[in-house]
Design a protein around this motif. Structure first.
Motif, PDB file in Angstrom:
ATOM      1  N   LYS A 175       0.819  -0.968   0.005  1.00  0.00           N
ATOM      2  CA  LYS A 175      -0.057   0.013   0.111  1.00  0.00           C
ATOM      3  C   LYS A 175       1.016   1.021   0.044  1.00  0.00           C
ATOM      4  O   LYS A 175       1.928   1.001   0.566  1.00  0.00           O
ATOM      5  N   PHE A 189      -1.616   8.211  -7.923  1.00  0.00           N
ATOM      6  CA  PHE A 189      -1.749   7.388  -6.787  1.00  0.00           C
ATOM      7  C   PHE A 189      -1.796   8.478  -5.679  1.00  0.00           C
ATOM      8  O   PHE A 189      -1.464   9.773  -5.681  1.00  0.00           O
ATOM      9  N   ASP A 223      -3.474   3.614  -1.414  1.00  0.00           N
ATOM     10  CA  ASP A 223      -4.073   2.803  -2.396  1.00  0.00           C
ATOM     11  C   ASP A 223      -3.069   1.389  -2.387  1.00  0.00           C
ATOM     12  O   ASP A 223      -1.783   1.261  -2.016  1.00  0.00           O
ATOM     13  N   ARG A 224      -3.795   0.308  -2.879  1.00  0.00           N
ATOM     14  CA  ARG A 224      -2.977  -0.906  -3.069  1.00  0.00           C
ATOM     15  C   ARG A 224      -2.401  -0.892  -4.455  1.00  0.00           C
ATOM     16  O   ARG A 224      -3.213  -0.643  -5.265  1.00  0.00           O
ATOM     17  N   VAL A 225      -1.126  -1.318  -4.344  1.00  0.00           N
ATOM     18  CA  VAL A 225      -0.382  -1.197  -5.786  1.00  0.00           C
ATOM     19  C   VAL A 225       0.336  -2.382  -5.885  1.00  0.00           C
ATOM     20  O   VAL A 225       0.802  -2.968  -4.970  1.00  0.00           O
ATOM     21  N   SER A 245      -2.347   0.350 -10.200  1.00  0.00           N
ATOM     22  CA  SER A 245      -3.298   0.034  -9.133  1.00  0.00           C
ATOM     23  C   SER A 245      -3.939  -1.235  -9.090  1.00  0.00           C
ATOM     24  O   SER A 245      -4.160  -1.987 -10.326  1.00  0.00           O
TER      25      SER A 245
END
Length: 704
Positions: free
Chosen positions: A100, A111, A115-117, A136
């Protein structure tokens, strides 16, 4: 934070404690939750690290030739030191990272924190990754599944190069992790897929995904099988995802292909190609480069300059996004590929045996409470308010091979070393007995016990860091160049006048034993000097050629010889003229002749060439004065002609670094005149900048 590294010298895989990276402009800082271990690629690195020196040499014959060439010009010991220094630099492992976002760098707009990436970050608790290498994650894709993004993109890029159409028969040679993902993506693309692998468990996994998978060890002739399955036409395309040393795979791939078939190499195999195999069928062969368009392009990856989608449809980032979408839509099922899940602290369960039968994909699980600290204490020391306490900013190859060893030889007090990523500073702190490793050089400036800052970063950072060091009233030593333009120089001069600190630039050549000998022999009168740097070519993509980052090789390196000529002349430069090779002069050149006029009548010519033979000496200086001549060759020999009582001198190659730091340390501890006069530093910098202006304007440039 903790990070997994590979020690190339002894082959150990280590979980190292390092300072967390700072978020950089154009990047995002990610706290890792999962990473995927690429058992194929990473096993190759681990096995290379464990190999003996002789085995390492056999695997890299081109590097052996470079070593032998260096021995001929520089001598045995400098070459041996350079080789061992390179082996002492560990490799960060891993390139399949999920986490994250915890910080966003300047200029990043796609971003936000939280955010989950997915990215190509290493096996580390925190990673700093450029925006174009981050994607993402859709809400319905788990972190475990997203960890396959980069591996999937490697297979996808091979498919894009193959350009298969619906209904074609494609062979995948090697059903490891990348091969299985590639085969499944080909099926989703409407292709008939045949796969080969010698591991029965991988073959069964492929069959469970609807792939016509065969184990050749059971007696099947791969070429005949493909011909049988295609009515003796042959495969439309072959994607090789296997790893092998021999040439059998490329030969079989050619023989099983139809006329004008396509072969794409994603893995690593022998490439002794038979012309007849390819000639008769007019086969095409291409090697796939990693994740997609943009790979290894600094403008795309580091500077964030995207390719227009109308001209380059599938970049690295867009391939990442395509894989994540395929996982989200269930076209790509990656969970069945997971062989084991291991916590970060138990990493040896994976790396201890990377050849376990049936292993396909291993997931590393990271703790949720990872500690993000900018400073890690490596070797506790107490300096008791001593003078000459150093903080080093920059942990590159030169710092490792030259600066730290020379400082240790003069018993300097090393309290900090800083690097942007953290790993290199932690490794060098451990190697050099330095107290702290950090990723924030402001820690050095804020520490009142530190009185001297050494700056060895990329050239575009020099001016700003020099001024901040002077504003903190530190003694500042900066590797050349001092700055990249006149505006920066004027700001440095103003800052210096207002500071209590000192300023030194690493013009070490003037401190070389043979340079001081030359100076003592020729005195301060007018003379003619010819200095030649057989610098050798550097690939155009290397950062030093970037005028905004490195400033080019003339500002970045030829300034050494401007200073050396000024030292030998005993005078300051008054005029400069530079001419370059070719019919279209460019300020970004590395084949030039620089003419210098001095206040005392000395004339100097600096020939800086990148097109010479490596077998010839890298540096040579000739001085002519009063019917006498001196010739210095590669900082190893000095010959005199016409001198009473002197004809020759020899030393081990010595470019003056040890004496330079010895004198610097003495001056800081006891006071005295600067080891390089401030007006000489400014004159050399002005002359170096003027050389570029001269080339642009086509005339002599006067130095104020």
């Amino acid at each position: 934070m903790k990070q997994i590294i590979q020690d190339l010298k002894n082959g150990q895989t280590i979980l190292e404690e390092v300072p967390a990276p700072q978020v950089k402009s154009g990047c995002v800082l990610i706290q890792t939750t999962r990473t995927l271990v690429s058992l194929g690629t990473e096993r190759m690195l681990v096995e290379f690290g464990k190999a003996s020196y002789i085995e390492k040499a056999r695997q890299q014959p081109d590097k052996v030739k470079m070593v032998l060439d260096k021995m001929k010009t520089d001598g045995v010991m400098p070459t041996v030191e350079a080789v061992f220094n390179k082996l002492n630099q560990p490799l960060p492992l891993g390139y399949c990272n999920v986490g994250k976002v915890v910080a966003v760098g300047k200029g990043v707009s796609t971003f936000k924190v939280g955010d989950r990436v997915a990215s190509n970050g290493n096996h580390a608790e925190f990673v700093n990754v450029p925006e174009n290498l981050v994607a993402s994650i859709p809400d319905n894709v788990t972190d475990e599944e997203a960890a396959f993004t980069v591996i999937g993109s490697i297979g996808l890029q091979g498919i894009r190069l193959l350009n298969p159409t619906f209904g074609e028969t494609i062979v995948v040679v090697g059903l490891g992790l990348i091969g299985l993902v590639t085969a499944e993506l080909l099926r989703a693309n409407g292709c008939i897929v045949i796969g080969f692998d010698f591991d029965p468990q991988k073959v069964e996994m492929a069959k469970s995904k609807g792939i016509n998978a065969i184990n050749p060890a059971e007696g099947t002739d791969q070429v005949k099988y493909v011909l049988e399955q295609t009515n003796n036409i042959g495969a439309d395309g072959v994607i090789i995802t296997a790893s092998a040393k021999g040439n059998e795979i490329i030969s079989q791939s050619a023989n099983m292909s139809r006329k004008r078939g396509r072969i794409i190499l994603v893995g690593v195999i022998g490439l002794d190609i038979s012309r007849a195999d390819f000639y008769e069928k007019e086969l095409t062969f291409q090697v796939s480069c990693s994740y997609g368009a943009g790979r290894y392009d600094e403008d795309y990856e580091q500077k964030g300059n995207d390719y227009p989608i109308g001209y380059v449809r599938w970049t690295e980032k867009r391939n990442f996004e395509a894989i994540l979408q395929a996982i989200s839509s269930k076209q790509l099922q990656v969970t069945p590929l997971i062989t084991e899940r291991v916590s970060l602290n138990n990493y040896e369960e994976i790396y201890g045996d990377m050849k376990k039968a049936g292993s396909i994909a291993s997931i590393l699980e990271f703790p949720e409470n990872s500690q993000r600290t900018n400073v890690v204490t490596i070797t506790p020391n107490n300096f008791n308010n001593a003078k000459g306490v150093y903080g080093i900013v920059g942990a590159g190859n030169y710092t490792s091979s030259m600066i730290i060893p020379r400082l240790k030889e003069v018993n300097a007090h090393l309290k900090y070393i800083a690097s942007a990523g953290g790993l290199s500073s932690a490794i060098l702190a451990k190697k050099g007995g330095i107290t702290n490793a950090t990723t924030d050089y402001q820690e050095i400036l804020n520490d009142k016990e530190v009185d001297t800052v050494i700056i060895t970063t990329r050239h575009d950072l020099h001016a700003g860091m020099v001024m901040k060091g002077l504003q903190a009233n530190k003694n500042v030593f900066v590797e050349k160049p001092l700055c990249l333009n006149t505006q920066e120089l004027e700001e440095i001069i103003t800052t210096y006048k207002e500071s209590k600190g000192t300023l030194t630039v690493g013009f070490n050549r003037r401190f070389a034993p043979l340079a001081t000998k030359m100076k003592s022999l020729v005195g301060n009168g007018p003379k003619n000097i010819v200095a030649t740097m057989n610098a050798g070519a550097i690939p155009p993509e290397v950062w030093v050629h970037d005028m905004e980052v490195g400033g080019g090789r003339i500002l970045g390196e030829a300034c050494h010889y401007v200073d050396l000529c000024s030292y030998l002349a005993g005078s300051n430069v008054t005029e400069v003229c530079m001419n370059s090779m070719g019919t279209n002069p460019s300020d970004n050149t590395d084949n030039v002749s620089i003419l210098l006029k001095y206040e005392n009548g000395t004339n100097a010519v600096i020939n800086y060439f990148a097109n010479g033979s490596k077998a010839y000496s890298k540096e040579r200086v000739e001085v002519f004065t009063q019917e006498r001549t001196l010739i210095m060759d590669n900082w190893r020999t000095l010959k005199g002609y016409g001198f009473k009582g002197f004809s020759t001198a020899k030393t081990a190659q010595d470019k003056g670094q040890k004496v330079q730091f010895k004198l610097l340390n003495e001056r800081i501890q006891t006071g005295g005149e600067p080891i390089v006069p401030f007006d000489s530093i400014i004159n050399t910098t002005k002359a170096s900048i003027a050389a570029i202006d001269s080339l642009k304007e086509g005339k002599w440039i006067k130095i104020d």
